[in-house]
Design an enzyme around this catalytic site. Structure first.
Site, PDB file in Angstrom:
ATOM      1  N   SER A 108     -77.934 -38.191 -10.427  1.00  9.27           N
ATOM      2  CA  SER A 108     -76.608 -37.935 -10.991  1.00  9.27           C
ATOM      3  C   SER A 108     -75.755 -39.168 -10.768  1.00  9.27           C
ATOM      4  O   SER A 108     -76.052 -39.990  -9.880  1.00  9.27           O
ATOM      5  CB  SER A 108     -76.034 -36.739 -10.231  1.00  9.27           C
ATOM      6  OG  SER A 108     -74.636 -36.768 -10.275  1.00  9.27           O
ATOM      7  N   SER A 109     -74.661 -39.282 -11.549  1.00  6.44           N
ATOM      8  CA  SER A 109     -73.775 -40.430 -11.329  1.00  6.44           C
ATOM      9  C   SER A 109     -73.086 -40.331  -9.967  1.00  6.44           C
ATOM     10  O   SER A 109     -72.558 -41.322  -9.470  1.00  6.44           O
ATOM     11  CB  SER A 109     -72.737 -40.534 -12.451  1.00  6.44           C
ATOM     12  OG  SER A 109     -72.033 -39.336 -12.588  1.00  6.44           O
ATOM     13  N   CYS A 110     -73.118 -39.122  -9.342  1.00  4.06           N
ATOM     14  CA  CYS A 110     -72.497 -38.934  -8.007  1.00  4.06           C
ATOM     15  C   CYS A 110     -73.198 -39.729  -6.918  1.00  4.06           C
ATOM     16  O   CYS A 110     -72.681 -39.845  -5.816  1.00  4.06           O
ATOM     17  CB  CYS A 110     -72.605 -37.490  -7.528  1.00  4.06           C
ATOM     18  SG  CYS A 110     -71.922 -36.314  -8.606  1.00  4.06           S
ATOM     19  N   TYR A 137     -74.786 -33.642  -1.334  1.00  3.64           N
ATOM     20  CA  TYR A 137     -75.541 -33.577  -2.585  1.00  3.64           C
ATOM     21  C   TYR A 137     -76.112 -34.948  -2.932  1.00  3.64           C
ATOM     22  O   TYR A 137     -77.288 -35.088  -3.283  1.00  3.64           O
ATOM     23  CB  TYR A 137     -74.576 -33.098  -3.674  1.00  3.64           C
ATOM     24  CG  TYR A 137     -75.094 -33.088  -5.090  1.00  3.64           C
ATOM     25  CD1 TYR A 137     -76.008 -32.132  -5.510  1.00  3.64           C
ATOM     26  CD2 TYR A 137     -74.635 -34.018  -6.026  1.00  3.64           C
ATOM     27  CE1 TYR A 137     -76.456 -32.111  -6.824  1.00  3.64           C
ATOM     28  CE2 TYR A 137     -75.075 -33.998  -7.337  1.00  3.64           C
ATOM     29  CZ  TYR A 137     -75.988 -33.041  -7.732  1.00  3.64           C
ATOM     30  OH  TYR A 137     -76.432 -33.012  -9.028  1.00  3.64           O
ATOM     31  N   LYS A 141     -80.010 -36.224  -3.409  1.00  3.60           N
ATOM     32  CA  LYS A 141     -80.493 -36.811  -4.662  1.00  3.60           C
ATOM     33  C   LYS A 141     -81.046 -38.224  -4.437  1.00  3.60           C
ATOM     34  O   LYS A 141     -82.031 -38.612  -5.053  1.00  3.60           O
ATOM     35  CB  LYS A 141     -79.355 -36.843  -5.695  1.00  3.60           C
ATOM     36  CG  LYS A 141     -78.995 -35.466  -6.217  1.00  3.60           C
ATOM     37  CD  LYS A 141     -80.092 -34.972  -7.125  1.00  3.60           C
ATOM     38  CE  LYS A 141     -79.830 -33.624  -7.706  1.00  3.60           C
ATOM     39  NZ  LYS A 141     -80.944 -33.133  -8.534  1.00  3.60           N
ATOM     40  N   HIS A 180     -68.154 -27.403 -12.781  1.00  2.00           N
ATOM     41  CA  HIS A 180     -67.731 -28.781 -13.042  1.00  2.00           C
ATOM     42  C   HIS A 180     -66.428 -28.784 -13.836  1.00  2.00           C
ATOM     43  O   HIS A 180     -66.039 -27.770 -14.414  1.00  2.00           O
ATOM     44  CB  HIS A 180     -68.815 -29.518 -13.824  1.00  2.00           C
ATOM     45  CG  HIS A 180     -70.019 -29.848 -13.001  1.00  2.00           C
ATOM     46  ND1 HIS A 180     -71.285 -29.434 -13.329  1.00  2.00           N
ATOM     47  CD2 HIS A 180     -70.147 -30.541 -11.845  1.00  2.00           C
ATOM     48  CE1 HIS A 180     -72.140 -29.878 -12.424  1.00  2.00           C
ATOM     49  NE2 HIS A 180     -71.479 -30.544 -11.513  1.00  2.00           N
TER      50      HIS A 180
HETATM   51  N1  LIG Z   1     -74.548 -30.513 -14.892  1.00  2.00           N
HETATM   52  C1  LIG Z   1     -74.295 -31.807 -14.794  1.00  2.00           C
HETATM   53  O1  LIG Z   1     -73.211 -32.280 -15.165  1.00  2.00           O
HETATM   54  C2  LIG Z   1     -75.335 -32.741 -14.244  1.00  2.00           C
HETATM   55  C3  LIG Z   1     -75.013 -34.103 -14.179  1.00  2.00           C
HETATM   56  C4  LIG Z   1     -75.928 -34.978 -13.649  1.00  2.00           C
HETATM   57  C5  LIG Z   1     -77.146 -34.507 -13.191  1.00  2.00           C
HETATM   58  N2  LIG Z   1     -77.451 -33.186 -13.269  1.00  2.00           N
HETATM   59  C6  LIG Z   1     -78.755 -32.759 -12.735  1.00  2.00           C
HETATM   60  O2  LIG Z   1     -79.445 -31.970 -13.676  1.00  2.00           O
HETATM   61  C7  LIG Z   1     -80.234 -30.992 -12.983  1.00  2.00           C
HETATM   62  C8  LIG Z   1     -79.943 -29.622 -13.551  1.00  2.00           C
HETATM   63  O3  LIG Z   1     -78.560 -29.333 -13.432  1.00  2.00           O
HETATM   64  P1  LIG Z   1     -77.865 -28.152 -14.250  1.00  2.00           P
HETATM   65  O4  LIG Z   1     -76.491 -28.574 -14.493  1.00  2.00           O
HETATM   66  O5  LIG Z   1     -78.751 -27.725 -15.345  1.00  2.00           O
HETATM   67  O6  LIG Z   1     -77.815 -27.013 -13.139  1.00  2.00           O
HETATM   68  P2  LIG Z   1     -77.798 -25.416 -13.333  1.00  2.00           P
HETATM   69  O7  LIG Z   1     -77.238 -25.067 -14.667  1.00  2.00           O
HETATM   70  O8  LIG Z   1     -77.159 -24.863 -12.112  1.00  2.00           O
HETATM   71  O9  LIG Z   1     -79.324 -25.047 -13.354  1.00  2.00           O
HETATM   72  C9  LIG Z   1     -80.136 -25.226 -12.227  1.00  2.00           C
HETATM   73  C10 LIG Z   1     -81.353 -24.370 -12.376  1.00  2.00           C
HETATM   74  O10 LIG Z   1     -82.152 -24.519 -11.200  1.00  2.00           O
HETATM   75  C11 LIG Z   1     -82.624 -23.259 -10.810  1.00  2.00           C
HETATM   76  N3  LIG Z   1     -82.896 -23.230  -9.378  1.00  2.00           N
HETATM   77  C12 LIG Z   1     -82.080 -23.643  -8.392  1.00  2.00           C
HETATM   78  N4  LIG Z   1     -82.646 -23.397  -7.198  1.00  2.00           N
HETATM   79  C13 LIG Z   1     -83.845 -22.824  -7.453  1.00  2.00           C
HETATM   80  C14 LIG Z   1     -84.887 -22.325  -6.637  1.00  2.00           C
HETATM   81  N5  LIG Z   1     -84.804 -22.347  -5.302  1.00  2.00           N
HETATM   82  N6  LIG Z   1     -85.980 -21.794  -7.239  1.00  2.00           N
HETATM   83  C15 LIG Z   1     -86.065 -21.743  -8.596  1.00  2.00           C
HETATM   84  N7  LIG Z   1     -85.116 -22.178  -9.421  1.00  2.00           N
HETATM   85  C16 LIG Z   1     -84.010 -22.716  -8.845  1.00  2.00           C
HETATM   86  C17 LIG Z   1     -81.506 -22.301 -11.173  1.00  2.00           C
HETATM   87  O11 LIG Z   1     -82.025 -20.997 -11.246  1.00  2.00           O
HETATM   88  P3  LIG Z   1     -81.045 -19.704 -11.234  1.00  2.00           P
HETATM   89  O12 LIG Z   1     -80.523 -19.667 -12.657  1.00  2.00           O
HETATM   90  O13 LIG Z   1     -81.928 -18.597 -10.907  1.00  2.00           O
HETATM   91  O14 LIG Z   1     -80.006 -19.982 -10.200  1.00  2.00           O
HETATM   92  C18 LIG Z   1     -81.054 -22.885 -12.508  1.00  2.00           C
HETATM   93  O15 LIG Z   1     -81.829 -22.349 -13.565  1.00  2.00           O
HETATM   94  C19 LIG Z   1     -79.886 -31.128 -11.505  1.00  2.00           C
HETATM   95  O16 LIG Z   1     -80.862 -31.892 -10.865  1.00  2.00           O
HETATM   96  C20 LIG Z   1     -78.580 -31.889 -11.513  1.00  2.00           C
HETATM   97  O17 LIG Z   1     -78.436 -32.656 -10.370  1.00  2.00           O
HETATM   98  C21 LIG Z   1     -76.571 -32.286 -13.790  1.00  2.00           C
END
Ligand SMILES: NC(=O)c1ccc[n+]([C@@H]2O[C@H](COP(=O)([O-])OP(=O)(O)OC[C@H]3O[C@@H](n4cnc5c(N)ncnc54)[C@H](OP(=O)(O)O)[C@@H]3O)[C@@H](O)[C@H]2O)c1
Length: 315
Positions: A108-110, A137, A141, A180
Site C-alpha cells: 500500500s502507499s501507507c 499496518y 506490509k 477509508h
Molecule cells: N482499499 C484500499 O484502498 C487499498 C489500498 C492499497 C492496498 N490495498 C490492499 O489490497 C488488499 C485488499 O484490500 P481490500 O480493500 O480489498 O480489503 P477488504 O475489502 O477489507 O477485503 C479483505 C478481504 O480479506 C478477507 N480476509 C481478511 N482476513 C481473512 C482471514 N483471516 N481469512 C480469510 N479471509 C480473510 C476478508 O474476508 P471477510 O470478508 O470475511 O472479512 C475480505 O474478503 C489488502 O492487502 C490491502 O492492503 C487496499
C-alpha cells in the site's frame, strides 16, 4: 497466465479481491478457487497447509488482509499487525511449498515514509520514519514485501509486490467510523442528504492530499502485472493525480446532491500530509489508468445507493 491454470484469489469478497474476480471472469478465466473466511481462515496455519496441499493453485492473488482507515488503524493496531503478518506468512509459505508459479502480494502507499519526497518512487521504501497512525499496518506490509523478496532469492519463487494507491469502488467498506476516507465521505453525504441535515462535520483539516484509483482499474493493473511483471522490486499502481480532502469533499457533495454546509473537526488526525505515487515504472511497462475520479465516484455512488435499497428490501 493461460486460461487453463488454477487461480486462487484470497479475499475474493473484499473490495480488491471481488474486482479481480470480475475482471478474470470477463477475460474468460474459469478455473478460479474462491473460499470465504468461514471455509478457510487464513490465520489458521493448519487449514492453509491443508488447503494448498489439496488445491495446488498455479497462481495466487493475495488480496486478503486486515484493512481500514485512520480510525481503524488507531483503534486496532495489534489486530492490524498480527492478522496481516499471519495471513501473509501462511499464504506465502504454502505457495512456496506447493509450487505456485506466481503470486501477487499487495502492499500500500501507507508503507512509504511519512515525509517521503513527492511523487513517491519505489526506491523511497525504508528511507525514513513511517506515519505513526498506521505504523503497525505498514510494518506488516513491509514484512510481506521483504518476505516475497527473500523467498524469490532463497527459493527461486516468482512473488511480485504491487503498491496500490487508495482504492475505491463497488464492495468497499462504507462503515462510518472505520472505513477509508472516500467511502466514508460517500456514506456521510448520503446520510446527511437523506436526513435533510443543514451541515456535515468531516474529520481533520481537509488539507491532506490523496490519490485515488478505481478498484476495477486496479484489478486490470493486477492482472497486467501477473502477466508481464517478473521482478522482486516493488511497483507502484496509481494515477499520478492527487486532490485535497477538502476538494474531494466538495466533489462528493456535488455527486450526492447534498446542499448543506461542510464543517471540519480539526481534533481528528489528518494522517500523512501527502501520498502521491510515482507511477513512471508501470507506465513504462504500458499500463495507464483511464477513468476520471469524478466518473469513478459517480459509478461508486450509484452502486452504493442500489446496495442500500437492496439491504432495505431484504430487511
Ligand atoms: N482499499 C484500499 O484502498 C487499498 C489500498 C492499497 C492496498 N490495498 C490492499 O489490497 C488488499 C485488499 O484490500 P481490500 O480493500 O480489498 O480489503 P477488504 O475489502 O477489507 O477485503 C479483505 C478481504 O480479506 C478477507 N480476509 C481478511 N482476513 C481473512 C482471514 N483471516 N481469512 C480469510 N479471509 C480473510 C476478508 O474476508 P471477510 O470478508 O470475511 O472479512 C475480505 O474478503 C489488502 O492487502 C490491502 O492492503 C487496499
Amino acid at each position: 497466465m493461460e486460461k487453463k491454470y488454477k487461480i486462487y484469489i484470497a479475499g475474493h469478497r473484499g473490495l480488491v479481491g471481488s474486482a479481480i474476480v470480475r475482471k478474470l471472469q470477463n477475460e474468460g478465466y474459469r478455473n478460479l478457487v474462491l473460499k470465504t473466511r468461514t471455509e478457510l481462515d487464513l490465520l489458521d496455519q493448519k487449514s492453509v497447509t491443508d488447503f494448498f496441499a489439496q488445491e495446488k493453485p498455479d497462481y495466487v492473488f493475495l488480496a486478503a488482509a486486515k484493512v481500514g482507515g485512520i480510525m481503524a488503524n488507531k483503534d486496532f493496531p495489534a489486530e492490524f499487525i498480527y492478522e496481516n503478518l499471519m495471513v501473509q506468512a501462511n499464504v506465502l509459505e504454502q505457495s512456496r511449498k506447493n509450487g505456485v508459479k506466481k503470486l501477487l502480494f499487495l502492499g500500500s502507499s501507507c508503507i512509504y515514509p511519512r515525509l517521503a519526497p513527492q511523487p513517491i518512487k519505489e526506491k523511497y521504501l525504508l528511507s525514513g520514519p513511517l506515519e505513526p497512525t498506521n505504523q503497525a499496518y505498514a510494518i506488516a506490509k513491509i514484512a510481506g514485501v521483504i518476505t516475497c523478496q527473500s523467498y524469490n532469492k532463497e527459493f527461486g519463487t516468482n512473488f511480485i509486490s504491487a503498491m496500490p494507491t487508495s482504492l475505491y469502488g463497488q464492495n468497499d467498506n462504507f462503515d462510518l467510523e472505520h472505513s477509508h476516507v472516500l467511502p466514508s465521505l460517500i456514506r456521510k453525504f448520503y446520510e446527511a442528504k437523506k436526513h435533510n441535515q443543514n451541515e456535515i462535520t468531516l474529520w481533520g483539516s481537509g488539507k491532506a492530499k490523496r490519490e485515488f484509483l478505481h478498484v476495477d482499474e486496479f484489478a486490470d493493473a493486477a492482472i497486467f502485472l501477473m502477466k508481464h511483471y517478473n521482478d522482486s522490486e516493488i511497483i507502484n499502481v496509481g494515477t499520478n493525480e492527487d486532490i485535497s480532502i477538502k476538494a474531494l469533499a466538495e466533489l462528493v457533495k456535488k455527486i450526492t446532491g447534498f446542499k448543506g454546509k461542510i464543517l471540519w473537526d480539526k481534533t481528528k488526525p489528518d494522517g500523512s500530509p501527502r501520498k502521491l505515487l510515482d507511477v513512471s515504472k508501470i507506465h513504462a511497462l504500458g499500463w495507464h489508468h483511464k477513468k476520471t475520479l469524478e466518473e469513478g465516484i459517480r459509478e461508486t455512488f450509484d452502486w452504493f445507493q442500489k446496495s442500500q435499497k437492496e439491504i432495505k428490501v431484504k430487511n
